[in-house]
Design a protein around this motif. Structure first.
Motif, PDB file in Angstrom:
ATOM      1  N   ARG A  98      -7.801 -34.919   5.343  1.00  0.00           N
ATOM      2  CA  ARG A  98      -9.068 -35.625   5.547  1.00  0.00           C
ATOM      3  C   ARG A  98      -9.965 -34.837   6.502  1.00  0.00           C
ATOM      4  N   PRO A  99     -11.018 -34.210   6.014  1.00  0.00           N
ATOM      5  CA  PRO A  99     -11.860 -33.347   6.868  1.00  0.00           C
ATOM      6  C   PRO A  99     -12.549 -34.099   7.995  1.00  0.00           C
ATOM      7  N   VAL A 100     -12.779 -35.381   7.834  1.00  0.00           N
ATOM      8  CA  VAL A 100     -13.466 -36.127   8.879  1.00  0.00           C
ATOM      9  C   VAL A 100     -12.603 -36.268  10.130  1.00  0.00           C
ATOM     10  N   PHE A 101     -11.272 -36.149   9.984  1.00  0.00           N
ATOM     11  CA  PHE A 101     -10.377 -36.292  11.127  1.00  0.00           C
ATOM     12  C   PHE A 101      -9.922 -34.945  11.700  1.00  0.00           C
ATOM     13  N   ALA A 102      -9.750 -33.959  10.842  1.00  0.00           N
ATOM     14  CA  ALA A 102      -9.266 -32.647  11.303  1.00  0.00           C
ATOM     15  C   ALA A 102     -10.439 -31.806  11.783  1.00  0.00           C
ATOM     16  N   THR A 103     -10.943 -32.127  12.983  1.00  0.00           N
ATOM     17  CA  THR A 103     -12.121 -31.456  13.510  1.00  0.00           C
ATOM     18  C   THR A 103     -11.800 -30.816  14.866  1.00  0.00           C
ATOM     19  N   ARG A 104     -12.559 -29.803  15.193  1.00  0.00           N
ATOM     20  CA  ARG A 104     -12.378 -29.120  16.475  1.00  0.00           C
ATOM     21  C   ARG A 104     -12.713 -30.052  17.640  1.00  0.00           C
ATOM     22  N   ALA A 105     -13.638 -30.963  17.440  1.00  0.00           N
ATOM     23  CA  ALA A 105     -13.985 -31.898  18.507  1.00  0.00           C
ATOM     24  C   ALA A 105     -12.798 -32.789  18.861  1.00  0.00           C
ATOM     25  N   ARG A 106     -11.997 -33.157  17.871  1.00  0.00           N
ATOM     26  CA  ARG A 106     -10.835 -34.017  18.118  1.00  0.00           C
ATOM     27  C   ARG A 106      -9.624 -33.223  18.614  1.00  0.00           C
ATOM     28  N   PHE A 107      -9.547 -31.933  18.250  1.00  0.00           N
ATOM     29  CA  PHE A 107      -8.387 -31.127  18.605  1.00  0.00           C
ATOM     30  C   PHE A 107      -8.828 -29.780  19.202  1.00  0.00           C
ATOM     31  N   PRO A 108      -9.472 -29.816  20.354  1.00  0.00           N
ATOM     32  CA  PRO A 108     -10.002 -28.574  20.933  1.00  0.00           C
ATOM     33  C   PRO A 108      -8.923 -27.579  21.339  1.00  0.00           C
ATOM     34  N   GLU A 109      -7.704 -28.048  21.592  1.00  0.00           N
ATOM     35  CA  GLU A 109      -6.652 -27.153  22.080  1.00  0.00           C
ATOM     36  C   GLU A 109      -5.759 -26.608  20.974  1.00  0.00           C
ATOM     37  N   ALA A 110      -5.947 -27.046  19.736  1.00  0.00           N
ATOM     38  CA  ALA A 110      -5.138 -26.532  18.633  1.00  0.00           C
ATOM     39  C   ALA A 110      -5.507 -25.078  18.339  1.00  0.00           C
ATOM     40  N   ASP A 111      -4.498 -24.273  18.011  1.00  0.00           N
ATOM     41  CA  ASP A 111      -4.774 -22.889  17.639  1.00  0.00           C
ATOM     42  C   ASP A 111      -5.420 -22.812  16.263  1.00  0.00           C
ATOM     43  N   ASP A 112      -4.983 -23.670  15.351  1.00  0.00           N
ATOM     44  CA  ASP A 112      -5.510 -23.676  13.983  1.00  0.00           C
ATOM     45  C   ASP A 112      -5.727 -25.111  13.527  1.00  0.00           C
ATOM     46  N   LEU A 113      -6.797 -25.310  12.770  1.00  0.00           N
ATOM     47  CA  LEU A 113      -7.048 -26.580  12.099  1.00  0.00           C
ATOM     48  C   LEU A 113      -7.127 -26.327  10.608  1.00  0.00           C
ATOM     49  N   VAL A 114      -6.382 -27.098   9.822  1.00  0.00           N
ATOM     50  CA  VAL A 114      -6.305 -26.875   8.383  1.00  0.00           C
ATOM     51  C   VAL A 114      -6.619 -28.182   7.664  1.00  0.00           C
ATOM     52  N   VAL A 115      -7.559 -28.129   6.743  1.00  0.00           N
ATOM     53  CA  VAL A 115      -7.851 -29.274   5.885  1.00  0.00           C
ATOM     54  C   VAL A 115      -7.254 -28.976   4.517  1.00  0.00           C
ATOM     55  N   ASP A 116      -6.144 -29.630   4.225  1.00  0.00           N
ATOM     56  CA  ASP A 116      -5.431 -29.408   2.967  1.00  0.00           C
ATOM     57  C   ASP A 116      -4.371 -30.492   2.837  1.00  0.00           C
ATOM     58  N   TRP A 117      -3.874 -30.684   1.614  1.00  0.00           N
ATOM     59  CA  TRP A 117      -2.744 -31.574   1.447  1.00  0.00           C
ATOM     60  C   TRP A 117      -1.548 -30.957   2.168  1.00  0.00           C
ATOM     61  N   PRO A 118      -0.884 -31.742   3.008  1.00  0.00           N
ATOM     62  CA  PRO A 118       0.180 -31.167   3.838  1.00  0.00           C
ATOM     63  C   PRO A 118       1.255 -30.411   3.072  1.00  0.00           C
ATOM     64  N   HIS A 119       1.756 -30.967   1.973  1.00  0.00           N
ATOM     65  CA  HIS A 119       2.839 -30.286   1.252  1.00  0.00           C
ATOM     66  C   HIS A 119       2.363 -28.975   0.648  1.00  0.00           C
ATOM     67  N   ARG A 120       1.106 -28.945   0.229  1.00  0.00           N
ATOM     68  CA  ARG A 120       0.577 -27.719  -0.367  1.00  0.00           C
ATOM     69  C   ARG A 120       0.416 -26.638   0.692  1.00  0.00           C
ATOM     70  N   TYR A 121      -0.085 -27.034   1.876  1.00  0.00           N
ATOM     71  CA  TYR A 121      -0.227 -26.061   2.955  1.00  0.00           C
ATOM     72  C   TYR A 121       1.134 -25.532   3.394  1.00  0.00           C
ATOM     73  N   LEU A 122       2.108 -26.422   3.569  1.00  0.00           N
ATOM     74  CA  LEU A 122       3.427 -25.991   4.022  1.00  0.00           C
ATOM     75  C   LEU A 122       4.066 -25.032   3.036  1.00  0.00           C
ATOM     76  N   ARG A 123       3.852 -25.275   1.772  1.00  0.00           N
ATOM     77  CA  ARG A 123       4.462 -24.431   0.737  1.00  0.00           C
ATOM     78  C   ARG A 123       3.983 -22.986   0.836  1.00  0.00           C
ATOM     79  N   HIS A 124       2.763 -22.772   1.334  1.00  0.00           N
ATOM     80  CA  HIS A 124       2.193 -21.427   1.303  1.00  0.00           C
ATOM     81  C   HIS A 124       2.007 -20.784   2.674  1.00  0.00           C
TER      82      HIS A 124
END
Length: 389
Positions: free
Chosen positions: A240-266
């Motif tokens: 959900r792009p509305v939730f995975a934002t830099r404003a909400r997670f400023p300390e994360a190294d990476d932010l990824v908008v994708d279906w979780p299983h698809r991202y993990l697979r690759h």
């Protein structure tokens, strides 16, 4: 030593001479493991720690002396029955420390500086130093790269040819690097595996392990901070792009908008990777955990109530996961701390990750006879954390 590489590299760039004291062996209980280091520069500035305070003053004096006479020495510190506050470890253990001057007289100066620079750049390398053996070899070093090539030699200059030792040490250090392990290695001077000859301390410097947090919720923001504190490279993934934002997670190294299983697979994972599933929604959880529980990662945990966990397990069995795969799932994720807030919950999750990584029970130490410091066979502290472990 590589855990303080950033500051030592700055000292080297400024042209400062310094001496490094490194823990090379531990017997019994001790606050720091092999590879932990304290350094003193020519101006008397000190960084790092080898014992959490027990023997720091004496080690400082030894570093100052090493800068004066240019000699590499190995010293042992242990518990003092007569005076618990005298030089010694009040925790009851014994540590051996190698004190190495890094100045123009040091034969390992170039290799050590290369190792420090590589560690700062997050390049996978292993520094293999002689920590027990003839005085002329003490402190000599090889820097081994991920492709097996190496810098330095134990036999440079006049003296016997130690090409065989160099090659064997490089091969063994590379194997330890592949495992992300720091530890000791016994070799003979001709390169054969022979206890009683030389002892090498191999310090592996690898990129920080990954923590991937699935589900961009408020608990995830607190877990990101905890993961960074533990030395992980933290990624947040949510469809959900509305939730995975830099404003909400400023300390994360990476932010990824994708279906979780698809991202993990690759995405890239390894045996140190930690996966934290905070979505507690079957649409995301089941396909994601189906992938995760079949991967050779260090930790797979999922948030949710016990009812959610039971339903999740039922669905995972229906899609074909076996009991051995389901046994890897830590759910509900976290230790029982009575946590309520996102920060408390993140602490409970982080505590379970550390316990799983170090072989801890999660039980209170008060009234317990279990060891405080465990030897898990590897220093799986993120390099320079952690760093680790």
């Amino acid at each position: 030593m590589l855990d303080i590489a950033g500051e030592l590299t700055r000292w080297a760039e400024e042209g400062r001479d310094f001496a490094v004291a490194t823990v090379v062996a531990v017997d019994g209980s001790a606050p720091r493991g092999p590879g932990a280091a304290l350094a003193v520069d020519s101006e008397g500035t000190v960084i790092g720690s080898v014992s959490g305070g027990c023997v720091e003053a004496s080690v400082y004096d030894l570093c100052v002396q090493a800068l004066q006479d240019g000699e590499t020495v190995r010293e042992r510190f242990g518990y003092s029955d007569e005076d618990a506050f005298a030089v010694g470890l009040t925790c009851g253990g014994v540590i051996d420390i190698l004190i190495t001057p890094v100045d123009a007289r040091s034969p390992a100066r170039r290799v050590i500086r290369s190792a420090l620079s590589a560690a700062v750049r997050n390049e996978p390398t292993a520094l293999a130093r002689v920590v027990r053996g003839p005085a002329e070899l003490l402190g000599r070093a090889l820097l081994v790269h991920a492709d097996g090539s190496y810098e330095g030699s134990y036999g440079s200059g006049p003296g016997p040819d130690r090409t065989g030792l160099d090659r064997t040490a490089a091969a063994e250090a590379r194997a330890m690097l592949d495992a992300g392990r720091t530890g000791t290695l016994d070799l003979a001077e001709d390169g054969s595996r022979c206890p009683g000859g030389l002892t090498l301390l191999v310090e592996s410097s690898v990129p920080p392990p990954r923590m991937i947090v699935f589900g961009a919720i408020d608990f995830a923001a607190a877990l990101v901070r905890a993961g960074k504190f533990l030395g992980y490279h933290v990624t947040v993934c949510d469809a959900r792009p509305v939730f995975a934002t830099r404003a909400r997670f400023p300390e994360a190294d990476d932010l990824v908008v994708d279906w979780p299983h698809r991202y993990l697979r690759h995405t890239a994972t390894d045996a140190r990777t930690v996966l934290c599933v905070l979505t507690h929604d079957a649409r995301f959880d089941v396909p994601l955990l189906t992938e995760a529980l079949r991967m050779p990662v260090a930790f797979v945990g999922a948030m949710g109530s016990r009812r959610t966990h039971a339903d999740r397990e039922r669905r995972l069995r229906e899609v074909g996961l076996g009991e051995d795969e389901l046994a890897r799932l830590r759910s509900p994720i976290g230790l029982d701390l009575g946590a309520r807030t996102p920060e408390e919950t993140a602490l409970s999750i982080a505590a379970e990750i550390v316990a799983a990584r170090r072989g801890g029970t999660g039980a209170p130490l008060t009234g317990s006879a279990t060891p405080i410091h465990r030897d898990t066979g590897q220093r799986n502290v993120p390099a320079r954390a952690a760093q680790a472990a």
